[in-house]
Write a protein that holds these residues in place. Structure first.
Motif, PDB file in Angstrom:
ATOM      1  N   ALA A  84       0.836  -1.217   0.000  1.00 31.09           N
ATOM      2  CA  ALA A  84       0.000   0.000   0.000  1.00 31.09           C
ATOM      3  C   ALA A  84       0.860   1.252   0.000  1.00 31.09           C
ATOM      4  N   SER A  85       1.991   1.209   0.697  1.00 27.69           N
ATOM      5  CA  SER A  85       2.784   2.443   0.741  1.00 27.69           C
ATOM      6  C   SER A  85       3.614   2.626  -0.528  1.00 27.69           C
ATOM      7  N   GLY A  86       3.729   1.564  -1.323  1.00 28.24           N
ATOM      8  CA  GLY A  86       4.513   1.693  -2.555  1.00 28.24           C
ATOM      9  C   GLY A  86       3.698   1.971  -3.803  1.00 28.24           C
ATOM     10  N   VAL A  87       2.378   1.995  -3.684  1.00 24.63           N
ATOM     11  CA  VAL A  87       1.576   2.214  -4.892  1.00 24.63           C
ATOM     12  C   VAL A  87       1.036   3.640  -4.941  1.00 24.63           C
ATOM     13  N   ASP A  88       0.754   4.067  -6.168  1.00 25.54           N
ATOM     14  CA  ASP A  88       0.196   5.392  -6.379  1.00 25.54           C
ATOM     15  C   ASP A  88      -1.303   5.210  -6.651  1.00 25.54           C
ATOM     16  N   VAL A  89      -2.116   5.578  -5.675  1.00 24.91           N
ATOM     17  CA  VAL A  89      -3.569   5.444  -5.819  1.00 24.91           C
ATOM     18  C   VAL A  89      -4.175   6.833  -5.930  1.00 24.91           C
ATOM     19  N   ARG A  90      -4.987   7.038  -6.949  1.00 30.74           N
ATOM     20  CA  ARG A  90      -5.647   8.349  -7.099  1.00 30.74           C
ATOM     21  C   ARG A  90      -7.100   8.180  -7.486  1.00 30.74           C
ATOM     22  N   VAL A  91      -7.913   9.106  -7.017  1.00 31.57           N
ATOM     23  CA  VAL A  91      -9.306   9.139  -7.451  1.00 31.57           C
ATOM     24  C   VAL A  91      -9.507  10.514  -8.061  1.00 31.57           C
TER      25      VAL A  91
END
Ligand code: DC
Length: 228
Positions: free
Chosen positions: A64-71
């Motif tokens: 989770a801390s290594g991924v780029d999540v955007r909405v």
């Protein structure tokens, strides 16, 4: 908090997304589906080949801390991105629903996503929907709505949607999944779904979307939607 922030919490299938989008459009503020962010992390975890039940929470938190999540996008065109890829459709499958519920119980995942959600809310206001918006993400907002409906009613709505998409799931399966998710979401140790008494409660069982939106607008102190 300078901008209007409306927190909408409640169990799965209670209508938070439909109501949240309509409300955000009425108020002219951003809309944030926080569940989509947990779903994107669930998808990332699945793609790493990690099976359920999750056995190593620290590995999940590291993903989770290594991924780029955007909405991104407005209420009418909300999109979810994972490392720059549009995953808006892929995160809606029953399998990713189960992954999302599992990763949402991992404290490191919640810390990261709740922090991002809080920054977005404080940065420009909006309608945020999820499970812990009013208890953890923006507890200081005076505008907190807790939507409710029985598991039966929610499963009936979800079953109708799935049938429209041609899904083979039976009503009994849909109801059992709904009840299992309710249990998982409201009994996890870290910020479970809970009405802590600071919310305006709204039972949506017998109300139309417009009626729910109008009641929230009244609770927030805004005029009702124009007819039509
Ligand atoms: O609202 P949804 O079904 O898209 O949410 C997916 C999962 O994420 C669900 O199991 C609950 C969890 N969730 C959460 O724990 N906290 C939030 N603020 C939003 C969703």
């Amino acid at each position: 908090m300078k901008d209007l922030v409306v927190a909408i919490d409640g169990p799965s299938g209670v209508g938070k997304s439909t109501v949240g989008k309509a409300l955000a459009a009425c108020l002219g503020v951003p809309y944030l589906d926080t569940g989509a962010m947990y779903r994107a992390v669930g998808l990332a975890v699945k793609r790493k080949g990690i099976a359920l039940p999750l056995e190593d929470p620290s590995a999940v938190a590291a993903i989770a801390s290594g991924v780029d999540v955007r909405v991104t996008g407005s209420a009418a065109d909300a999109r979810t991105w994972l490392n720059g890829e549009d995953v808006s459709k892929e995160i809606r499958t029953p399998e990713i629903t189960t992954y999302a519920s599992a990763v949402s119980a991992v404290p490191g995942v919640r810390r990261r996503l709740a922090g991002m959600q809080r920054s977005l809310a404080l940065g420009g206001g909006g309608v945020l929907e999820g499970r812990d918006i009013g208890t953890r993400v923006v507890p200081e907002t005076p505008h907190k709505i807790f939507l409710m409906a029985s598991a039966e009613v929610r499963a009936r709505r979800r079953f109708a949607e799935l049938q429209e998409k041609g899904s083979p799931q039976t009503f009994a399966q849909v109801l059992a999944d709904m009840e299992a998710r309710d249990r998982a979401d409201s009994t996890r140790a870290d910020s479970p779904l809970t009405d802590d008494g600071t919310y305006t409660r709204l039972d949506t069982s017998a109300l139309s979307i417009e009626e729910v939106v109008d009641r929230i607008l009244a609770a927030v102190g805004r005029p009702p939607q124009p007819p039509g």
